[in-house]
Write a protein that holds these residues in place. Structure first.
Motif, PDB file in Angstrom:
ATOM      1  N   LEU A  63     -61.066 -45.537  34.179  1.00  0.00           N
ATOM      2  CA  LEU A  63     -60.225 -44.423  33.738  1.00  0.00           C
ATOM      3  C   LEU A  63     -60.865 -43.706  32.558  1.00  0.00           C
ATOM      4  N   ALA A  64     -61.159 -42.424  32.736  1.00  0.00           N
ATOM      5  CA  ALA A  64     -61.684 -41.592  31.642  1.00  0.00           C
ATOM      6  C   ALA A  64     -60.532 -40.795  31.044  1.00  0.00           C
ATOM      7  N   VAL A  65     -60.462 -40.768  29.712  1.00  0.00           N
ATOM      8  CA  VAL A  65     -59.339 -40.083  29.061  1.00  0.00           C
ATOM      9  C   VAL A  65     -59.787 -38.943  28.161  1.00  0.00           C
ATOM     10  N   THR A  66     -61.088 -38.649  28.145  1.00  0.00           N
ATOM     11  CA  THR A  66     -61.581 -37.488  27.402  1.00  0.00           C
ATOM     12  C   THR A  66     -62.617 -36.770  28.260  1.00  0.00           C
ATOM     13  N   PRO A  67     -62.835 -35.482  28.036  1.00  0.00           N
ATOM     14  CA  PRO A  67     -63.832 -34.754  28.830  1.00  0.00           C
ATOM     15  C   PRO A  67     -65.224 -35.359  28.741  1.00  0.00           C
ATOM     16  N   TYR A  68     -65.629 -35.760  27.532  1.00  0.00           N
ATOM     17  CA  TYR A  68     -66.962 -36.335  27.377  1.00  0.00           C
ATOM     18  C   TYR A  68     -67.073 -37.664  28.126  1.00  0.00           C
ATOM     19  N   ALA A  69     -66.026 -38.479  28.039  1.00  0.00           N
ATOM     20  CA  ALA A  69     -66.042 -39.761  28.746  1.00  0.00           C
ATOM     21  C   ALA A  69     -66.191 -39.547  30.254  1.00  0.00           C
ATOM     22  N   TYR A  70     -65.490 -38.552  30.784  1.00  0.00           N
ATOM     23  CA  TYR A  70     -65.596 -38.267  32.213  1.00  0.00           C
ATOM     24  C   TYR A  70     -67.006 -37.812  32.571  1.00  0.00           C
ATOM     25  N   TYR A  71     -67.587 -37.021  31.715  1.00  0.00           N
ATOM     26  CA  TYR A  71     -68.942 -36.519  31.973  1.00  0.00           C
ATOM     27  C   TYR A  71     -69.945 -37.671  32.059  1.00  0.00           C
ATOM     28  N   VAL A  72     -69.948 -38.567  31.070  1.00  0.00           N
ATOM     29  CA  VAL A  72     -70.936 -39.649  31.083  1.00  0.00           C
ATOM     30  C   VAL A  72     -70.654 -40.626  32.220  1.00  0.00           C
ATOM     31  N   LEU A  73     -69.388 -40.780  32.579  1.00  0.00           N
ATOM     32  CA  LEU A  73     -69.039 -41.693  33.666  1.00  0.00           C
ATOM     33  C   LEU A  73     -69.548 -41.175  35.011  1.00  0.00           C
ATOM     34  N   THR A  74     -69.369 -39.880  35.265  1.00  0.00           N
ATOM     35  CA  THR A  74     -69.866 -39.323  36.525  1.00  0.00           C
ATOM     36  C   THR A  74     -71.384 -39.348  36.581  1.00  0.00           C
ATOM     37  N   GLU A  75     -72.044 -39.144  35.430  1.00  0.00           N
ATOM     38  CA  GLU A  75     -73.496 -39.237  35.402  1.00  0.00           C
ATOM     39  C   GLU A  75     -73.946 -40.652  35.771  1.00  0.00           C
ATOM     40  N   ALA A  76     -73.235 -41.649  35.245  1.00  0.00           N
ATOM     41  CA  ALA A  76     -73.585 -43.039  35.540  1.00  0.00           C
ATOM     42  C   ALA A  76     -73.390 -43.350  37.018  1.00  0.00           C
ATOM     43  N   LYS A  77     -72.298 -42.846  37.590  1.00  0.00           N
ATOM     44  CA  LYS A  77     -72.043 -43.149  39.007  1.00  0.00           C
ATOM     45  C   LYS A  77     -73.081 -42.492  39.902  1.00  0.00           C
ATOM     46  N   LYS A  78     -73.497 -41.275  39.566  1.00  0.00           N
ATOM     47  CA  LYS A  78     -74.517 -40.610  40.380  1.00  0.00           C
ATOM     48  C   LYS A  78     -75.833 -41.374  40.334  1.00  0.00           C
ATOM     49  N   LYS A  79     -76.117 -42.008  39.211  1.00  0.00           N
ATOM     50  CA  LYS A  79     -77.395 -42.708  39.067  1.00  0.00           C
ATOM     51  C   LYS A  79     -77.352 -44.116  39.647  1.00  0.00           C
ATOM     52  N   THR A  80     -76.212 -44.812  39.491  1.00  0.00           N
ATOM     53  CA  THR A  80     -76.165 -46.231  39.851  1.00  0.00           C
ATOM     54  C   THR A  80     -75.312 -46.516  41.077  1.00  0.00           C
ATOM     55  N   GLY A  81     -74.424 -45.584  41.451  1.00  0.00           N
ATOM     56  CA  GLY A  81     -73.647 -45.748  42.672  1.00  0.00           C
ATOM     57  C   GLY A  81     -72.651 -46.889  42.655  1.00  0.00           C
ATOM     58  N   PHE A  82     -72.055 -47.202  41.517  1.00  0.00           N
ATOM     59  CA  PHE A  82     -71.059 -48.280  41.476  1.00  0.00           C
ATOM     60  C   PHE A  82     -69.851 -47.908  42.350  1.00  0.00           C
ATOM     61  N   GLU A  83     -69.092 -48.927  42.783  1.00  0.00           N
ATOM     62  CA  GLU A  83     -68.039 -48.705  43.776  1.00  0.00           C
ATOM     63  C   GLU A  83     -66.660 -48.454  43.177  1.00  0.00           C
ATOM     64  N   SER A  84     -66.440 -48.754  41.923  1.00  0.00           N
ATOM     65  CA  SER A  84     -65.111 -48.585  41.315  1.00  0.00           C
ATOM     66  C   SER A  84     -64.653 -47.134  41.405  1.00  0.00           C
ATOM     67  N   SER A  85     -63.355 -46.946  41.631  1.00  0.00           N
ATOM     68  CA  SER A  85     -62.786 -45.603  41.715  1.00  0.00           C
ATOM     69  C   SER A  85     -62.683 -44.982  40.325  1.00  0.00           C
ATOM     70  N   ILE A  86     -63.007 -43.694  40.228  1.00  0.00           N
ATOM     71  CA  ILE A  86     -62.914 -42.981  38.961  1.00  0.00           C
ATOM     72  C   ILE A  86     -61.610 -42.195  38.908  1.00  0.00           C
ATOM     73  N   PHE A  87     -60.862 -42.397  37.836  1.00  0.00           N
ATOM     74  CA  PHE A  87     -59.685 -41.590  37.543  1.00  0.00           C
ATOM     75  C   PHE A  87     -59.937 -40.855  36.225  1.00  0.00           C
ATOM     76  N   TYR A  88     -59.445 -39.638  36.135  1.00  0.00           N
ATOM     77  CA  TYR A  88     -59.639 -38.846  34.923  1.00  0.00           C
ATOM     78  C   TYR A  88     -58.328 -38.170  34.541  1.00  0.00           C
ATOM     79  N   ILE A  89     -57.785 -38.531  33.383  1.00  0.00           N
ATOM     80  CA  ILE A  89     -56.626 -37.833  32.832  1.00  0.00           C
ATOM     81  C   ILE A  89     -57.155 -36.598  32.113  1.00  0.00           C
ATOM     82  N   MET A  90     -56.928 -35.432  32.692  1.00  0.00           N
ATOM     83  CA  MET A  90     -57.544 -34.187  32.232  1.00  0.00           C
ATOM     84  C   MET A  90     -56.666 -33.518  31.165  1.00  0.00           C
ATOM     85  N   PRO A  91     -57.121 -33.478  29.906  1.00  0.00           N
ATOM     86  CA  PRO A  91     -56.274 -32.973  28.812  1.00  0.00           C
ATOM     87  C   PRO A  91     -56.351 -31.455  28.647  1.00  0.00           C
ATOM     88  N   TYR A  92     -55.894 -30.735  29.669  1.00  0.00           N
ATOM     89  CA  TYR A  92     -55.905 -29.277  29.629  1.00  0.00           C
ATOM     90  C   TYR A  92     -54.562 -28.728  30.097  1.00  0.00           C
TER      91      TYR A  92
END
Length: 322
Positions: A63-92
């Motif tokens: 679970l990402a709760v800030t824009p920056y956290a979501y950004y680095v998390l998606t970068e990590a998934k694109k590079k490593t392909g982990f299987e955990s589901s990503i959720f993002y609480i979007m503060p906008y």
């Protein structure tokens, strides 16, 4: 939960309501994207640390709760392909023009307009949940608020909570409020010791005895609860809490993206927008003297009535069970 330690969000996300300001987070995302080629080695190390943590704990959800956290998390998934589901609480309140990365994510958003904008960018509708934001604060009865004021040493007159941070011109704005004399009490929170000291010095020069400048962050919610009107920079968590407390809100201009969000709230009759410091006093007296405050209070309370952190956590738990 994924946050960004360098900017202090790891400590703040422990309660979900102490997030970095949107402005700081948004600028950091842009800066990261601009520096991609220059910091490749550092990014690979960060991606590996995130991937290793996910492999170690094997979470169903990240679970990402800030824009920056979501950004680095998606970068990590694109590079490593982990299987955990990503959720993002979007503060906008309003989705920026930025296009989101094509990594499967379930978005928890504040309103239907943000959902529509994401779907327009190609995100499947079923992956966007309109559930509000998880900013919680306990509402007090009028009797409890009166007792809080007395305990905090505030006179019985109207109290204005000024949440301007280190915004340019905060000293001028503070003086404008002090110029109103004993008509109002002023509670000024900056989150910066140097600026707070400056404001205390200004209050001493005025000889004002109806001014409080809280120094500790843990006092923030207490004074917010005790105030009658909130005057704030663009701060989604504070605005959301004011809606839940039934406080009318005046929002200060604070950059292009922030102003788009403020105008969205104005359009829905939720806040007043002060584009210049001098407008604050006029808007404040309009709230005080015309009875229009009640209209804003009702609109704000209705807007957030279905936003509940328990609904979000219950959904996450049910998702993991399935």
């Amino acid at each position: 939960l994924i946050g960004d330690d360098k900017y202090g969000s790891a400590q703040k996300i422990t309660k979900l309501d102490r997030l970095l300001s949107l402005k700081e987070e948004y600028q950091q995302v842009l800066a990261e994207k601009a520096k991609k080629k220059k910091v490749g080695g550092k990014r690979r190390g960060r991606d590996t640390r995130i991937a290793n943590a996910i492999k170690r704990y094997r979470p169903e959800i990240v679970l990402a709760v800030t824009p920056y956290a979501y950004y680095v998390l998606t970068e990590a998934k694109k590079k490593t392909g982990f299987e955990s589901s990503i959720f993002y609480i979007m503060p906008y309140f309003v989705l920026d023009k930025q296009t989101y990365d094509e990594v499967d994510t379930t978005f928890i958003v504040e309103n239907q307009d943000v959902k529509s904008a994401l779907v327009g960018q190609g995100v499947p509708s079923k992956r966007v949940l309109t559930m509000g934001l998880p900013y919680e604060i306990d509402k007090k009865t009028p009797i409890e608020v009166s007792a809080m004021k007395q305990e905090l040493g505030l006179p019985k007159t109207l109290s204005i909570f000024l949440n301007a941070g280190k915004k340019d011109g905060v000293q001028e704005l503070f003086r404008l409020l002090l110029d109103q004399g004993n008509v109002i009490n002023t509670i000024a929170y900056t989150g910066d010791n140097k600026v707070s000291t400056e404001l205390r010095s200004i209050a001493d020069n005025y000889g004002a005895n109806n001014v409080v400048v809280p120094q500790r962050a843990e006092q923030f919610d207490e004074y917010l609860t005790a105030c009658d009107v909130l005057v704030t920079k663009h701060d989604i968590a504070t605005i959301y809490k004011a809606f839940k407390l039934g406080k009318p809100v005046i929002v200060l201009s604070n950059g292009e993206h922030a102003n788009r969000e403020i105008e969205y709230l104005v359009h829905h009759g939720l806040v007043m927008h002060a584009r210049e410091n001098l407008e604050i006093v006029g808007l404040m007296y309009r709230l005080i003297e015309t009875g229009v405050a009640a209209t804003y209070v009702r609109a704000g309370e209705k807007w957030v009535e279905s936003a509940d952190i328990e609904n979000i956590t219950n959904y996450l738990v049910s998702y993991m069970r399935t």
